[in-house]
Structure formats: C-alpha cells, structure tokens
Design a protein around this motif. Structure first.
Motif, PDB file in Angstrom:
ATOM      1  N   THR A 107      25.589  65.268  73.546  1.00 36.18           N
ATOM      2  CA  THR A 107      25.688  66.473  72.858  1.00 36.18           C
ATOM      3  C   THR A 107      25.203  67.557  73.741  1.00 36.18           C
ATOM      4  OG1 THR A 107      23.289  66.160  72.628  1.00 36.18           O
ATOM      5  CG2 THR A 107      24.571  65.399  70.703  1.00 36.18           C
ATOM      6  N   SER A 108      25.416  68.884  73.509  1.00 43.04           N
ATOM      7  CA  SER A 108      25.073  69.871  74.309  1.00 43.04           C
ATOM      8  C   SER A 108      23.189  69.740  74.594  1.00 43.04           C
ATOM      9  CB  SER A 108      25.086  71.334  73.657  1.00 43.04           C
ATOM     10  OG  SER A 108      26.720  71.310  73.529  1.00 43.04           O
ATOM     11  N   GLU A 109      22.586  69.343  73.740  1.00 40.32           N
ATOM     12  CA  GLU A 109      21.119  69.282  73.950  1.00 40.32           C
ATOM     13  C   GLU A 109      20.922  68.153  75.223  1.00 40.32           C
ATOM     14  OE1 GLU A 109      21.727  69.914  69.396  1.00 40.32           O
ATOM     15  OE2 GLU A 109      22.992  69.163  71.028  1.00 40.32           O
ATOM     16  N   MET A 110      21.489  66.989  75.101  1.00 36.99           N
ATOM     17  CA  MET A 110      21.178  66.195  76.159  1.00 36.99           C
ATOM     18  C   MET A 110      21.992  66.509  77.533  1.00 36.99           C
ATOM     19  SD  MET A 110      19.091  64.337  74.360  1.00 36.99           S
ATOM     20  CE  MET A 110      19.174  62.945  75.426  1.00 36.99           C
ATOM     21  N   MET A 111      23.126  66.942  77.221  1.00 40.46           N
ATOM     22  CA  MET A 111      23.879  67.254  78.543  1.00 40.46           C
ATOM     23  C   MET A 111      22.862  68.412  79.180  1.00 40.46           C
ATOM     24  SD  MET A 111      27.850  67.448  77.112  1.00 40.46           S
ATOM     25  CE  MET A 111      28.598  68.000  78.621  1.00 40.46           C
ATOM     26  N   ILE A 112      22.385  69.187  78.652  1.00 41.41           N
ATOM     27  CA  ILE A 112      21.738  70.421  79.255  1.00 41.41           C
ATOM     28  C   ILE A 112      20.669  69.654  79.993  1.00 41.41           C
ATOM     29  CG2 ILE A 112      20.439  71.235  77.511  1.00 41.41           C
ATOM     30  CD1 ILE A 112      21.133  74.201  78.412  1.00 41.41           C
ATOM     31  N   ILE A 113      19.830  68.868  79.326  1.00 46.66           N
ATOM     32  CA  ILE A 113      18.623  68.028  80.055  1.00 46.66           C
ATOM     33  C   ILE A 113      19.083  67.645  81.279  1.00 46.66           C
ATOM     34  CG2 ILE A 113      17.041  66.364  79.777  1.00 46.66           C
ATOM     35  CD1 ILE A 113      17.010  67.132  76.797  1.00 46.66           C
ATOM     36  N   ASP A 114      20.290  66.526  81.089  1.00 47.95           N
ATOM     37  CA  ASP A 114      20.915  65.985  82.277  1.00 47.95           C
ATOM     38  C   ASP A 114      21.329  67.247  83.606  1.00 47.95           C
ATOM     39  OD1 ASP A 114      22.168  64.073  84.177  1.00 47.95           O
ATOM     40  OD2 ASP A 114      24.036  64.456  83.114  1.00 47.95           O
ATOM     41  N   PHE A 115      21.689  68.045  82.987  1.00 47.27           N
ATOM     42  CA  PHE A 115      22.200  69.323  84.061  1.00 47.27           C
ATOM     43  C   PHE A 115      21.128  69.945  84.680  1.00 47.27           C
ATOM     44  CE2 PHE A 115      26.317  70.505  81.707  1.00 47.27           C
ATOM     45  CZ  PHE A 115      26.671  69.084  81.888  1.00 47.27           C
ATOM     46  N   ALA A 116      19.873  70.063  83.981  1.00 43.45           N
ATOM     47  CA  ALA A 116      18.719  70.627  84.687  1.00 43.45           C
ATOM     48  C   ALA A 116      18.029  69.897  85.727  1.00 43.45           C
ATOM     49  CB  ALA A 116      17.648  70.804  83.360  1.00 43.45           C
ATOM     50  N   LYS A 117      18.242  68.299  85.293  1.00 45.07           N
ATOM     51  CA  LYS A 117      17.541  67.518  86.433  1.00 45.07           C
ATOM     52  C   LYS A 117      18.465  67.569  87.667  1.00 45.07           C
ATOM     53  CE  LYS A 117      15.796  64.259  83.040  1.00 45.07           C
ATOM     54  NZ  LYS A 117      15.901  63.108  82.297  1.00 45.07           N
ATOM     55  N   LYS A 118      19.896  67.647  87.622  1.00 42.64           N
ATOM     56  CA  LYS A 118      20.852  67.440  88.561  1.00 42.64           C
ATOM     57  C   LYS A 118      20.679  68.797  89.422  1.00 42.64           C
ATOM     58  CE  LYS A 118      24.177  64.905  86.281  1.00 42.64           C
ATOM     59  NZ  LYS A 118      24.192  63.733  86.853  1.00 42.64           N
ATOM     60  N   ILE A 119      20.675  69.720  88.704  1.00 39.04           N
ATOM     61  CA  ILE A 119      20.400  71.021  89.555  1.00 39.04           C
ATOM     62  C   ILE A 119      18.913  71.286  90.380  1.00 39.04           C
ATOM     63  CG2 ILE A 119      20.146  73.913  89.401  1.00 39.04           C
ATOM     64  CD1 ILE A 119      22.186  73.354  87.160  1.00 39.04           C
ATOM     65  N   MET A 120      17.710  70.923  89.704  1.00 38.66           N
ATOM     66  CA  MET A 120      16.260  70.877  90.387  1.00 38.66           C
ATOM     67  C   MET A 120      16.334  70.279  91.520  1.00 38.66           C
ATOM     68  SD  MET A 120      13.774  71.083  87.242  1.00 38.66           S
ATOM     69  CE  MET A 120      14.334  70.008  85.983  1.00 38.66           C
ATOM     70  N   LYS A 121      16.946  68.937  91.646  1.00 38.97           N
ATOM     71  CA  LYS A 121      16.550  68.220  92.756  1.00 38.97           C
ATOM     72  C   LYS A 121      17.457  68.647  94.211  1.00 38.97           C
ATOM     73  CE  LYS A 121      20.514  64.825  92.050  1.00 38.97           C
ATOM     74  NZ  LYS A 121      20.813  63.422  91.536  1.00 38.97           N
ATOM     75  N   HIS A 122      18.368  69.978  94.015  1.00 37.05           N
ATOM     76  CA  HIS A 122      19.159  70.393  94.921  1.00 37.05           C
ATOM     77  C   HIS A 122      18.423  72.097  95.331  1.00 37.05           C
ATOM     78  CE1 HIS A 122      21.924  66.846  95.711  1.00 37.05           C
ATOM     79  NE2 HIS A 122      21.981  67.285  94.289  1.00 37.05           N
ATOM     80  N   LEU A 123      17.621  72.415  94.677  1.00 37.23           N
ATOM     81  CA  LEU A 123      17.260  73.846  94.739  1.00 37.23           C
ATOM     82  C   LEU A 123      16.204  73.892  95.823  1.00 37.23           C
ATOM     83  CD1 LEU A 123      16.682  75.342  91.196  1.00 37.23           C
ATOM     84  CD2 LEU A 123      18.411  75.687  92.877  1.00 37.23           C
ATOM     85  N   PRO A 124      16.218  74.949  96.779  1.00 39.86           N
ATOM     86  CA  PRO A 124      15.081  74.973  97.911  1.00 39.86           C
ATOM     87  C   PRO A 124      13.710  75.031  97.259  1.00 39.86           C
ATOM     88  CG  PRO A 124      16.760  76.806  98.056  1.00 39.86           C
ATOM     89  CD  PRO A 124      17.039  76.077  96.979  1.00 39.86           C
ATOM     90  N   ASP A 125      12.605  74.573  97.945  1.00 41.49           N
ATOM     91  CA  ASP A 125      11.109  74.557  97.502  1.00 41.49           C
ATOM     92  C   ASP A 125      10.643  75.704  96.743  1.00 41.49           C
ATOM     93  OD1 ASP A 125      11.202  71.692  97.819  1.00 41.49           O
ATOM     94  OD2 ASP A 125      10.099  72.251  99.737  1.00 41.49           O
ATOM     95  N   ASN A 126      11.430  77.010  97.465  1.00 40.20           N
ATOM     96  CA  ASN A 126      10.864  78.293  97.113  1.00 40.20           C
ATOM     97  C   ASN A 126      11.694  78.806  95.842  1.00 40.20           C
ATOM     98  OD1 ASN A 126      13.084  78.659  98.621  1.00 40.20           O
ATOM     99  ND2 ASN A 126      12.614  80.913  99.158  1.00 40.20           N
ATOM    100  N   ILE A 127      12.308  78.135  95.244  1.00 39.02           N
ATOM    101  CA  ILE A 127      13.382  78.633  94.373  1.00 39.02           C
ATOM    102  C   ILE A 127      13.216  77.615  93.125  1.00 39.02           C
ATOM    103  CG2 ILE A 127      15.707  78.939  93.273  1.00 39.02           C
ATOM    104  CD1 ILE A 127      14.845  80.855  95.448  1.00 39.02           C
TER     105      ILE A 127
END
Length: 149
Positions: A107-127
């Motif tokens: 669902t969109s709800e579950m996909m967005i949770i997955d996307f958040a996890k994927k994005i967060m692990k690649h952001l610089p520490d200050n972002i």
C-alpha cells in the motif's frame, strides 16, 4: 543559523496488487506515483565550500532517491512475498518482468515507511529527513513525518 527545508519531487510508474483486499485493488494494476522528499538542515556556512549556502545539493538528494527508490521501483510490479502472490511474481519474473517482493502489503502507507528507511540511511549526519509524500492518484496520497515517528 536557521533550519531550512528542501524538497525534491520524483515520479515513477509502479504496479502492485493487494492480496486479500476486498476491492478492485486485489487485481494487478499500476499507478503514476509522485514522491516528494523534504529534508531539513542548516545551509553550509563555509564560504570556501563549493556548496556554500546549500542545505544539500539537489543533485545529491536526487542521487540518493533515484538509486534507492525510483530506479528500483520504476516500471516494476510489487508483491507481498508472504502471500500466494509469490507464485504470480515468479511467473512474471520468469517471463522477464521486473518484480519486487517485499515483506509488507504494498500500500502507499507501507511503501512510504520503506522509502523513509531507505532514504534516511544515506543522508549526511547534518541532514534529517523531514517528510515524504507519496501520491498514488491525483486525489490520494500518504504522508510520513519524522516528528510523528
């Protein structure tokens, strides 16, 4: 210095089916998804830095989201691997289709949770990831906010 929110928008086409659902979405179908990614941070204050004045280079954010989400999900069909849809997924995959098996109902709800996890692990520490908006249709979307999680 002030915190500033930066948003980049992405589009991709993805198919899915919701196993066990009692409506039309139990059938394989697709959407033209629109994903808005908002990060928050302080603009770089070092005038000798080539990215002076930026919170994050839009190109750097684009690279993360394209590699982790857009390039993976675009023109793919997503199924919950813990359902009998795994048989359909195998058949499609054997015929050369791009299939993604996930541990959740796509669902969109579950996909967005997955996307958040994927994005967060690649952001610089200050972002920090501030929010995501995943638009499934012109009038239907899911939103994820860091402050809620």
């Amino acid at each position: 210095m002030s915190n500033i929110r930066i948003t980049k928008q992405f589009s991709f086409e993805t198919g899915h089916a919701l196993y066990g659902y009692d409506g039309k979405c139990k059938n394989v179908h697709g959407h033209s998804y629109k994903l808005s990614v908002t990060v928050i941070g302080q603009p770089i204050s070092d005038s000798s830095n080539v990215k002076f004045g930026m919170v994050i280079d839009f190109g750097d954010l684009k690279k993360i989201v394209k590699e982790e989400i857009v390039d993976v999900f675009d023109h793919a069909t997503v199924f919950n691997k813990n359902t009998p849809h795994v048989e359909l997924a195998k058949e499609l995959s054997d015929r050369g289709h791009h299939v993604i098996l996930v541990d959740y109902q796509p669902t969109s709800e579950m996909m967005i949770i997955d996307f958040a996890k994927k994005i967060m692990k690649h952001l610089p520490d200050n972002i920090k990831l501030h929010s995501l908006k995943l638009q499934e249709t012109e009038t239907s979307f899911a939103e994820w906010y860091a402050e809620d999680n």
